[in-house]
Design an enzyme around this catalytic site. Structure first.
Site, PDB file in Angstrom:
ATOM      1  N   SER A 131       7.815  18.370   1.342  1.00 44.37           N
ATOM      2  CA  SER A 131       7.169  17.825   2.225  1.00 44.37           C
ATOM      3  C   SER A 131       6.065  18.329   3.375  1.00 44.37           C
ATOM      4  O   SER A 131       5.277  19.191   3.075  1.00 44.37           O
ATOM      5  CB  SER A 131       8.144  16.734   2.740  1.00 44.37           C
ATOM      6  N   ASP A 153       7.532  12.500  -2.665  1.00 43.39           N
ATOM      7  CA  ASP A 153       8.272  13.504  -1.814  1.00 43.39           C
ATOM      8  C   ASP A 153       9.310  14.234  -2.473  1.00 43.39           C
ATOM      9  O   ASP A 153      10.431  13.528  -2.943  1.00 43.39           O
ATOM     10  CB  ASP A 153       8.836  12.751  -0.641  1.00 43.39           C
TER      11      ASP A 153
END
Length: 308
Positions: free
Chosen positions: A41, A155
């Site tokens: 991320s 993510d």
């Protein structure tokens, strides 16, 4: 310091992840240079910027970042699997010079994402760096998933919040992990003072106005009823973003505890950023400073361990 191949594993954490910039700057100032880097991320973004030689540009951007600049990157979609479509983010990553092949980077790098179909962990080690970062930062419910190699990716924090194992697979035998989610659940339990609550409400109103201002006129009427409920809760229940952010925080902290227990790093750096919320990008300088402070405390231990 060439005895070990040093790996830097940068964890996810949205705005908290900007502390990675300060961590890397402090390590480099101390002469500790990573040989491989892996990120999840926001860790994928900052790590990729470093690997591509663009950390100074990203750091300069972060130091001047305010909520208006952050909001300018958001293109509200509502119908594409996330509140934010993400095309402006893609364009911005390209403008930063991150649209270059990962395999051409001077050090081994990987971004971690999650396959939305089967939940498998995906290591993005080839192809466009910008596309890999965009996939890794696709927070479910906020940023639209990314289609890469016939897979919808979101993510990487869903499966590997701090990619220590990825660093080792890239050839590192000494891994420095940066954890930016430590203590976030405890921070959630703290009650706001009256002044803090008022400030928070003022910020929410400003966010709502900025989001609505960037929407197409045709959608704005309906959005005026939807967007406030996403950001501001009521007495009966918390707001959409609060539910989403807290749920992700709980999942990621539990995930991180399990992964660290089974695959601990050689050194863990933990910036004090628990009070920074998911989308508090206007607190970038605070996060970067926390990263520098935490890294500085770890330097002597790192030097001692890699000199053995």
């Amino acid at each position: 310091m060439g005895k070990y191949r040093i790996g830097l594993a940068l964890g996810g954490g949205a705005a908290r992840g900007l502390s990675h910039i300060g961590v890397i700057e402090e390590l480099l100032d101390a002469g500790i240079k990573p040989d491989v880097i892996a990120g999840t991320s926001m860790g994928a973004f900052v790590g990729g910027a470093y690997a591509a030689g663009k950390l100074d540009a990203v750091g300069g951007w972060a130091k001047t970042l305010n909520m208006r600049a952050f909001m300018s990157l958001l293109d509200v979609g509502l119908t594409q699997g996330g509140v934010i479509d993400g095309q402006r983010v893609c364009d911005w990553l390209n403008e930063l010079g991150l649209d270059q092949p990962i395999e051409s980077l001077p050090i081994p790098y990987a971004a971690v994402a999650t396959d939305l179909a089967d939940g498998s962990e995906v290591w993005l080690r080839t192809g466009s760096l910008a596309a890999a970062i965009r996939a890794s930062i696709s927070v479910p419910g906020i940023l639209r998933p990314v289609l890469l190699d016939q897979r919808w990716l979101v993510d990487g924090g869903l499966v590997n919040q701090i990619p220590i194992s990825t660093c080792r697979a890239l050839g590192a035998d000494f891994v420095i992990a940066v954890n930016v989610t430590e203590g976030i659940l405890g921070a959630r339990q703290q009650k706001l003072s009256a002044d803090a609550a008022k400030n928070a409400e003022d910020k929410r109103k400003a966010h709502i106005a900025q989001i609505l201002g960037q929407m197409p006129t045709a959608l704005r009427g309906a959005a005026e009823y939807i967007v406030p409920s996403l950001i501001r809760g009521g007495p009966e229940s918390p707001a959409y973003f609060d539910v989403l952010a807290n749920s992700l925080d709980i999942m990621q902290e539990r995930n991180t505890q399990l992964r660290l227990a089974g695959d601990p790093p050689n050194v863990s750096i933990v910036p004090d950023v628990a009070s920074i919320k998911l989308l508090d990008f206007d607190r970038a300088q605070e996060a970067m400073s926390a990263g520098r402070i935490a890294a500085k405390k770890a330097v002597s231990s790192i030097r001692e361990m890699i000199s053995r």
